[in-house]
Design a protein around this motif. Structure first.
Motif, PDB file in Angstrom:
ATOM      1  N   ILE A  60      19.724  62.742  47.308  1.00 14.62           N
ATOM      2  CA  ILE A  60      21.467  63.229  47.462  1.00 14.62           C
ATOM      3  C   ILE A  60      21.276  64.958  47.676  1.00 14.62           C
ATOM      4  CG2 ILE A  60      22.222  63.826  44.579  1.00 14.62           C
ATOM      5  CD1 ILE A  60      21.483  61.570  43.991  1.00 14.62           C
ATOM      6  N   VAL A 101      23.612  66.800  49.443  1.00 11.63           N
ATOM      7  CA  VAL A 101      24.712  68.015  49.390  1.00 11.63           C
ATOM      8  C   VAL A 101      24.177  69.698  49.770  1.00 11.63           C
ATOM      9  CG1 VAL A 101      24.449  69.521  46.634  1.00 11.63           C
ATOM     10  CG2 VAL A 101      25.163  67.072  46.865  1.00 11.63           C
ATOM     11  N   ILE A 112      25.133  54.627  41.443  1.00 13.74           N
ATOM     12  CA  ILE A 112      23.792  55.184  41.552  1.00 13.74           C
ATOM     13  C   ILE A 112      23.109  55.015  40.402  1.00 13.74           C
ATOM     14  CG2 ILE A 112      22.040  57.299  41.793  1.00 13.74           C
ATOM     15  CD1 ILE A 112      24.648  58.121  44.104  1.00 13.74           C
ATOM     16  N   LEU A 113      23.766  55.604  39.125  1.00 16.21           N
ATOM     17  CA  LEU A 113      23.113  55.432  37.651  1.00 16.21           C
ATOM     18  C   LEU A 113      22.878  53.833  37.427  1.00 16.21           C
ATOM     19  CD1 LEU A 113      25.158  58.466  35.865  1.00 16.21           C
ATOM     20  CD2 LEU A 113      22.151  58.510  36.594  1.00 16.21           C
ATOM     21  N   ILE A 146      30.420  56.744  42.407  1.00 15.16           N
ATOM     22  CA  ILE A 146      29.710  57.114  43.310  1.00 15.16           C
ATOM     23  C   ILE A 146      28.395  56.937  42.841  1.00 15.16           C
ATOM     24  CG2 ILE A 146      28.299  57.723  45.300  1.00 15.16           C
ATOM     25  CD1 ILE A 146      30.487  57.879  46.945  1.00 15.16           C
ATOM     26  N   PRO A 147      28.501  58.505  41.523  1.00 14.67           N
ATOM     27  CA  PRO A 147      27.402  58.911  40.490  1.00 14.67           C
ATOM     28  C   PRO A 147      27.104  57.833  40.060  1.00 14.67           C
ATOM     29  CG  PRO A 147      28.659  60.759  41.437  1.00 14.67           C
ATOM     30  CD  PRO A 147      29.167  59.684  41.764  1.00 14.67           C
ATOM     31  N   ILE A 148      28.007  57.066  39.092  1.00 11.98           N
ATOM     32  CA  ILE A 148      27.394  55.596  37.979  1.00 11.98           C
ATOM     33  C   ILE A 148      27.373  54.557  38.716  1.00 11.98           C
ATOM     34  CG2 ILE A 148      29.296  54.284  36.717  1.00 11.98           C
ATOM     35  CD1 ILE A 148      31.507  56.096  36.401  1.00 11.98           C
ATOM     36  N   ILE A 166      16.217  58.118  46.061  1.00  9.18           N
ATOM     37  CA  ILE A 166      17.321  58.720  46.380  1.00  9.18           C
ATOM     38  C   ILE A 166      17.404  59.983  45.592  1.00  9.18           C
ATOM     39  CG2 ILE A 166      19.249  57.724  44.420  1.00  9.18           C
ATOM     40  CD1 ILE A 166      17.698  55.606  43.679  1.00  9.18           C
ATOM     41  N   ILE A 167      16.950  60.835  44.957  1.00  9.10           N
ATOM     42  CA  ILE A 167      17.401  61.910  44.847  1.00  9.10           C
ATOM     43  C   ILE A 167      17.170  62.770  46.099  1.00  9.10           C
ATOM     44  CG2 ILE A 167      16.985  62.003  42.376  1.00  9.10           C
ATOM     45  CD1 ILE A 167      13.845  63.932  42.585  1.00  9.10           C
ATOM     46  N   GLU A 209      38.181  62.430  44.480  1.00  8.10           N
ATOM     47  CA  GLU A 209      37.817  62.989  43.432  1.00  8.10           C
ATOM     48  C   GLU A 209      37.435  61.595  42.503  1.00  8.10           C
ATOM     49  OE1 GLU A 209      40.965  64.405  41.265  1.00  8.10           O
ATOM     50  OE2 GLU A 209      41.324  65.958  41.898  1.00  8.10           O
ATOM     51  N   TRP A 250      33.667  60.989  44.188  1.00  2.06           N
ATOM     52  CA  TRP A 250      32.595  61.408  43.429  1.00  2.06           C
ATOM     53  C   TRP A 250      32.118  61.449  42.077  1.00  2.06           C
ATOM     54  CZ3 TRP A 250      35.534  66.718  44.845  1.00  2.06           C
ATOM     55  CH2 TRP A 250      36.611  66.984  43.623  1.00  2.06           C
ATOM     56  N   THR A 251      33.273  60.210  41.344  1.00  2.00           N
ATOM     57  CA  THR A 251      33.352  59.671  39.824  1.00  2.00           C
ATOM     58  C   THR A 251      32.529  58.522  39.773  1.00  2.00           C
ATOM     59  OG1 THR A 251      34.849  61.532  39.100  1.00  2.00           O
ATOM     60  CG2 THR A 251      34.262  59.227  38.215  1.00  2.00           C
TER      61      THR A 251
END
Length: 305
Positions: free
Chosen positions: A68, A72, A111-112, A107-109, A64-65, A101, A104-105
């Motif tokens: 990312i 990026v 993923i977590l 999608i990270p949520i 996953i990382i 906006e 990008w809020t």
């Protein structure tokens, strides 16, 4: 534990004077499985279900990382090319982009949440202590480990081979904590290879294969940490507190660990050695250990008045 240690020491001296063999001598030569390897990458071979879970989780998060980082990095390169002053002499004047906006809020949520769905069960499995087949109390001292087999009322201390406490009159040429030919000979006499310097101990924790082992960890002076990478376990030992960890070793062999909490000047000379043996070998060792370390076949009971 110190009371038991004194009893164990007196018993060991008496048996040694009578020419008795050390209980661990009967275990024979075991394959060394869990140890660090020079210039290697990755984990030690997983010897427990917990270790496999942790290594699988690590591999998933690594994918996953990595994705990312690649995304990026590619995005930054694209922006540098597309929006530099030469290709885009007139910059845009907008101040925000609501859909972007939100994306990008969210999608990270997501993923977590995905990572948490896999990592939390692993954490809960570690922290849920099952019924033990063998319970051992591990106490960290500056700078050695004391072990107590609480079900059989005996214990012993475990020092790094080459520590002054492990040297006898036969080890005149051995300088404590220093690698040398004499130190290699000391390791070999105790059944270890020369490259096991700083890893091997004079007495090892002995456990049966395939059984649930619960280790109660505490510290006698400062914070220590009992850790075996191949088992996927690590627990701080805090003075005045008793913490627990558990594991079930799946393969016979020798596994090395280290105190993993900076605990003073000799922190690096505080290794852990665990020998995983068959049930039969463990029972035979237990008989010898009770005799050598003044253990009891049954727990102590208080006499009624």
């Amino acid at each position: 534990m110190r009371f038991l240690t004194k009893i164990s020491g007196l018993s060991a001296i008496a048996l040694a004077a009578a020419g008795a063999a050390n209980a661990q001598d009967s275990l024979g030569n075991l394959e060394v499985i869990g140890k660090p390897t020079e210039k290697s990458l990755g984990f030690q071979p997983a010897a427990t279900e917990l270790a496999r879970d942790l290594q699988g989780l690590d591999n998933m998060i690594l994918v996953i990382i990595t994705a990312i980082v690649i995304f990026v990095t590619a995005l930054i390169i694209w922006i540098m090319i597309r929006y530099n002053s030469k290709t885009n002499p007139k910059p845009a004047t907008f101040t925000h982009n609501s859909p972007l906006e939100v994306a990008w809020t969210l999608i990270p949520i997501l993923i977590l949440v995905f990572i948490g769905a896999f990592s939390l069960p692993v954490l809960f499995k570690q922290q849920t202590i099952p019924t033990a087949d063998v319970t051992i109390k591990a106490t960290g001292y500056q700078w050695y480990w004391g072990y107590e087999y609480v079900d059989h009322e005996f214990g012993f201390d475990s020092y790094m081979l080459g520590h002054p406490a492990t040297l006898t009159d036969d080890d005149d040429g051995v300088e404590p904590f220093v690698r040398s030919a004499d130190m290699d000979a000391l390791l070999e006499r105790n059944g270890y290879a020369s490259e096991d310097f700083l890893l091997a101990t004079d007495t090892a924790l002995v456990i049966p294969v395939g059984k649930t082992i619960v280790i109660q960890v505490t510290g006698a002076d400062v914070i220590h940490s009992w850790a075996i990478p191949a088992f996927g376990v690590k627990q701080d030992g805090v003075p005045g507190r008793l913490a627990e960890l558990w594991f079930t070793a799946e393969k016979e062999g020798v596994y090395f660990g280290q105190c993993s909490e900076l605990c003073g000047k000799d922190h690096s000379y505080m290794p852990i050695t665990v020998k995983v043996v068959s049930e039969e070998a463990y029972q035979n060792w237990l008989v010898d250990a009770k005799e050598e370390y003044a253990g009891l076949d049954t727990p102590l009971t208080l006499a009624s008045k």
